[in-house]
Design an enzyme around this catalytic site. Structure first.
Site, PDB file in Angstrom:
ATOM      1  N   GLU A  21       8.025 -29.678  26.112  1.00  0.00           N
ATOM      2  CA  GLU A  21       8.022 -28.167  26.059  1.00  0.00           C
ATOM      3  C   GLU A  21       6.516 -28.020  26.903  1.00  0.00           C
ATOM      4  OE1 GLU A  21       8.369 -26.216  22.121  1.00  0.00           O
ATOM      5  OE2 GLU A  21       6.692 -24.682  22.945  1.00  0.00           O
ATOM      6  N   ARG A  29       0.624 -21.846  29.058  1.00  0.00           N
ATOM      7  CA  ARG A  29      -0.802 -21.219  28.636  1.00  0.00           C
ATOM      8  C   ARG A  29      -1.773 -21.269  29.789  1.00  0.00           C
ATOM      9  NH1 ARG A  29      -2.095 -23.747  22.930  1.00  0.00           N
ATOM     10  NH2 ARG A  29      -0.053 -23.542  21.887  1.00  0.00           N
ATOM     11  N   THR A  37       5.873 -21.077  24.786  1.00  0.00           N
ATOM     12  CA  THR A  37       4.788 -19.514  24.908  1.00  0.00           C
ATOM     13  C   THR A  37       5.175 -18.684  25.657  1.00  0.00           C
ATOM     14  OG1 THR A  37       3.055 -21.511  24.935  1.00  0.00           O
ATOM     15  CG2 THR A  37       2.326 -19.143  24.761  1.00  0.00           C
ATOM     16  N   LYS A  85      12.817 -21.608  15.955  1.00  0.00           N
ATOM     17  CA  LYS A  85      11.479 -22.464  15.979  1.00  0.00           C
ATOM     18  C   LYS A  85      10.803 -21.874  14.608  1.00  0.00           C
ATOM     19  CE  LYS A  85       6.924 -22.625  18.072  1.00  0.00           C
ATOM     20  NZ  LYS A  85       6.276 -23.388  19.352  1.00  0.00           N
TER      21      LYS A  85
HETATM   22  O1  LIG Z   1       2.387 -22.063  22.556  1.00  0.00           O
HETATM   23  C1  LIG Z   1       3.386 -21.921  21.999  1.00  0.00           C
HETATM   24  O2  LIG Z   1       4.551 -21.374  22.155  1.00  0.00           O
HETATM   25  C2  LIG Z   1       3.405 -22.213  20.394  1.00  0.00           C
HETATM   26  O3  LIG Z   1       4.090 -21.682  19.813  1.00  0.00           O
HETATM   27  C3  LIG Z   1       2.189 -23.109  19.872  1.00  0.00           C
HETATM   28  C4  LIG Z   1       2.690 -24.545  19.825  1.00  0.00           C
HETATM   29  O4  LIG Z   1       3.852 -24.679  19.649  1.00  0.00           O
HETATM   30  C5  LIG Z   1       1.703 -24.983  18.933  1.00  0.00           C
HETATM   31  O5  LIG Z   1       0.308 -24.893  19.387  1.00  0.00           O
HETATM   32  C6  LIG Z   1       1.725 -26.345  18.572  1.00  0.00           C
HETATM   33  O6  LIG Z   1       1.533 -26.811  17.394  1.00  0.00           O
HETATM   34  P1  LIG Z   1       0.390 -28.117  17.078  1.00  0.00           P
HETATM   35  O7  LIG Z   1       1.275 -29.157  17.212  1.00  0.00           O
HETATM   36  O8  LIG Z   1      -0.457 -27.967  15.651  1.00  0.00           O
HETATM   37  O9  LIG Z   1      -0.899 -27.934  18.162  1.00  0.00           O
END
Ligand SMILES: O=C(O)C(=O)C[C@H](O)[C@H](O)COP(=O)(O)O
Length: 215
Positions: free
Chosen positions: A43, A47, A71, A131
């Site tokens: 994924e 960003r 995102t 999700k």
């Molecule tokens: O950017 C997106 O679409 C999101 O939904 C955020 C990510 O899924 C999380 O940032 C991952 O989470 P971590 O593994 O805690 O870093």
């Protein structure tokens, strides 16, 4: 109504690396390392300014990777992601206009939810896998277990705050098909170009057992 189902993609690996790519070259190298480690689903978060270009390069240059867009926060990002080669779409949350646009997408979608009401709304629209985000702060494994009672048909891919210490307890839940996380592609390792470390982290993650997909 049933929409394209992400389950057949999630069957490929227990962990979906959530990656934020600083450059197209780093994106391709990162994808190669993740595939080498046994995690073909990737994924790419929208960003960074190069995210769409990196996704296209991964789709073209890493044939074993199954790249998706993360995102996806606005409807206009849906077609742009698909044009860049995204084979699945993920959103952190799902306001109504975005949910309606995602329901029209020709690829599997995992829209984000964090409550029973959001999960029920998205399920009623036909999304079979959601999700759960931000998984840990929204209630974690306890929330997933609670939702399994009244919403037995729903399947989840939780993301947010999952790492080596708690991933096993998530994957032990039968309503969790896979988890997402950035721990397999730490920002520092990406910046340093430490692809060996990333391949090793991916290899460990790829071997995790899932209750939902008996090995
Ligand atoms: O950017 C997106 O679409 C999101 O939904 C955020 C990510 O899924 C999380 O940032 C991952 O989470 P971590 O593994 O805690 O870093």
């Amino acid at each position: 109504m049933s929409l394209p189902d992400p389950s057949f993609l999630l069957a490929r690996a227990p962990v979906v690396p959530v990656v934020t790519v600083p450059s197209v070259t780093a994106g391709v190298k990162l994808a190669q390392a993740l595939v080498e480690g046994g995690l073909p689903l990737i994924e790419v978060t929208l960003r960074t300014p190069v995210a769409l270009e990196a996704m296209a390069a991964i789709a073209a240059e890493v044939p074993d990777a199954i790249v998706g867009a993360g995102t996806v926060t606005r409807p206009e990002l849906i077609q742009k992601s698909i044009d860049a080669g995204a084979r699945f779409l993920v959103s952190p949350g799902c306001p109504p206009a975005l949910a309606e646009a995602l329901a029209e997408a020709p690829v599997p979608v995992m829209p984000g939810c964090a409550t029973a009401t959001e999960a029920m709304t998205l399920h009623a629209m036909g999304f079979p896998v959601l999700k759960l985000f931000p998984a840990e702060s929204a209630g974690g494994v306890a929330l997933i277990k609670s939702l399994a009672g009244p919403l037995p048909d729903l399947r989840f891919c939780p993301t947010g705050g999952i790492g080596p210490a708690n991933v096993g307890s998530y994957l032990a839940q039968p309503n969790i098909l896979a988890v997402g996380g950035s721990w397999v592609a730490p920002g520092e390792a990406v910046t340093m170009g430490d692809w060996e470390q990333i391949a090793a982290l991916a290899k460990a993650a790829s071997k995790l057992h899932r209750a939902a997909f008996p090995l």
